[in-house]
Design an enzyme around this catalytic site. Structure first.
Site, mmCIF file in Angstrom:
data_model
loop_
_atom_site.group_PDB
_atom_site.id
_atom_site.type_symbol
_atom_site.label_atom_id
_atom_site.label_comp_id
_atom_site.label_asym_id
_atom_site.label_seq_id
_atom_site.Cartn_x
_atom_site.Cartn_y
_atom_site.Cartn_z
ATOM 1 N N ASP A 41 -16.372 63.790 59.944
ATOM 2 C CA ASP A 41 -15.636 64.405 61.058
ATOM 3 C C ASP A 41 -15.257 65.854 60.751
ATOM 4 O O ASP A 41 -15.398 66.742 61.600
ATOM 5 C CB ASP A 41 -14.354 63.621 61.363
ATOM 6 C CG ASP A 41 -14.639 62.320 62.073
ATOM 7 O OD1 ASP A 41 -15.667 62.233 62.765
ATOM 8 O OD2 ASP A 41 -13.826 61.381 61.939
ATOM 9 N N LYS A 88 -11.142 53.428 61.755
ATOM 10 C CA LYS A 88 -11.542 54.279 60.620
ATOM 11 C C LYS A 88 -10.761 53.951 59.334
ATOM 12 O O LYS A 88 -11.325 54.054 58.239
ATOM 13 C CB LYS A 88 -11.380 55.753 60.983
ATOM 14 C CG LYS A 88 -12.402 56.214 62.012
ATOM 15 C CD LYS A 88 -12.286 57.688 62.314
ATOM 16 C CE LYS A 88 -13.193 58.027 63.489
ATOM 17 N NZ LYS A 88 -13.156 59.440 63.851
ATOM 18 N N THR A 98 -15.519 54.313 64.928
ATOM 19 C CA THR A 98 -14.627 55.134 65.738
ATOM 20 C C THR A 98 -13.331 54.377 66.004
ATOM 21 O O THR A 98 -13.084 53.308 65.417
ATOM 22 C CB THR A 98 -15.370 55.617 67.015
ATOM 23 O OG1 THR A 98 -14.538 56.534 67.699
ATOM 24 C CG2 THR A 98 -15.748 54.469 67.936
#
Ligand code: ATR
Length: 288
Positions: free
Chosen positions: A118, A74, A70
């Site tokens: 995501d 990334k 996170t």
């Protein structure tokens, strides 16, 4: 002697970031594990801002099998990978690292695989919440890693219009150039945050990190009509500043907790080959 997850009673996974204390990922993955009968350890790992790679290496030395990544790592995770899924390559960002056991032995570290769940997590949550994008006017706020990670699946839903608005317009324009080939069904445009046309949108997604500092974005009132949905990819104990901005103007507002659970479920599948049921875990998170 080095240890290997295969020799452990529990395989070790985790989420790495800075800061990381607020992360709900350990709770989510432990709930998935309990639900599916898997035995694993999943911990939150704080990496120094200048020590991401070293922290990952140490985790692997201890036999770690996979990491969620996170903020703000990334892009660094992307650079670390030997192989990438197509969607991670597109996003230029990795939120799931996979460390397969090395057939040559535990003391030689094998390749690092990277994926990005995501975008699919966001779309899964949209499906869960009944938010439809086909033929809709969509505004995406922000042009950082969070936006980049979700653009391909957003365009695949074929909104009539997708406008990216960012504080620095140049970054938004760069995203248009990078993803234009996926936008054959969509009017795909960019502008600065302070020059968004004062016209209504159906779905407004906040992918900026402005909310982390409780900053309200300078958005025109006219963006909201009677059926507008506002969606903040961030989440907190209370509705976010952006959600409150939308709610005060009559919009239906969602936070990113559902997206968090859905992207976690996708990572869980990548590591363990089992799709957990996200509904009870959503309920658990809302209740705690
Ligand atoms: P992430 O991986 O979370 O997307 P990032 O890549 O650092 O993090 O991107 C942060 C995004 O939030 C960017 O779009 C940034 O705008 P700039 O590109 O102009 O920096 C946006 N952002 C952060 N703080 C903001 C603020 N106070 N107001 C408006 N936009 C902000």
């Amino acid at each position: 002697m080095l240890t290997n997850a295969l020799n452990h009673p529990h395989s070790h996974y985790g989420v790495i970031g800075n800061p990381i204390g607020h992360s709900r990922s350990p709770l989510i993955h432990q709930a998935f594990a309990a639900q599916t009968g898997l035995s694993l350890i999943y911990t939150a790992i704080l990496a120094p801002l200048d020590g991401f790679e070293a922290t990952v290496a140490a985790f692997r030395q201890e036999g770690g099998r996979g990491l969620n990544v996170t903020v703000p790592f990334k892009a660094q995770a992307f650079a670390l990978c030997h192989t990438l899924s197509e969607r991670a390559a597109r996003a230029g960002a990795v939120n799931t690292l996979i460390f397969p056991p090395n057939p040559q032995g535990d003391d030689i570290q094998g390749e690092i695989q990277g994926d990005n769940t995501d975008g699919v997590g966001l779309l899964q949550d949209f499906a869960f919440q009944g938010i439809k994008l086909l033929g809709k006017k969509v505004l995406l706020l922000g042009a950082g890693g969070a936006s980049r990670g979700v653009l391909a699946p957003l365009l695949a839903e074929q909104p009539a219009q997708l406008r990216i608005a960012n504080r620095r317009e140049k970054t938004a324009q760069a995203l248009i150039a990078d993803f234009a080939d996926l936008a054959d069904k969509t009017a795909f445009t960019a502008c600065a945050l302070d020059t968004i046309p004062a016209e209504p949108f159906d779905v407004i997604i906040n992918a900026t990190s402005a909310g982390l500092s409780d900053t309200e974005l300078p958005l025109p009132e006219a963006l909201i009509h009677a059926d507008t949905v506002v969606y903040d990819m961030a989440y907190g104990h209370e509705p976010t500043v952006f959600m409150r901005w939308g709610q005060a103007r009559g919009a239906q507002a969602f936070d990113g907790l559902g997206m968090l659970v859905e992207q976690a479920a996708q990572s869980f599948y990548l590591w363990h080959g089992i799709c957990p049921d996200t509904r009870p875990v959503r309920d658990l998170l809302r209740a705690t």
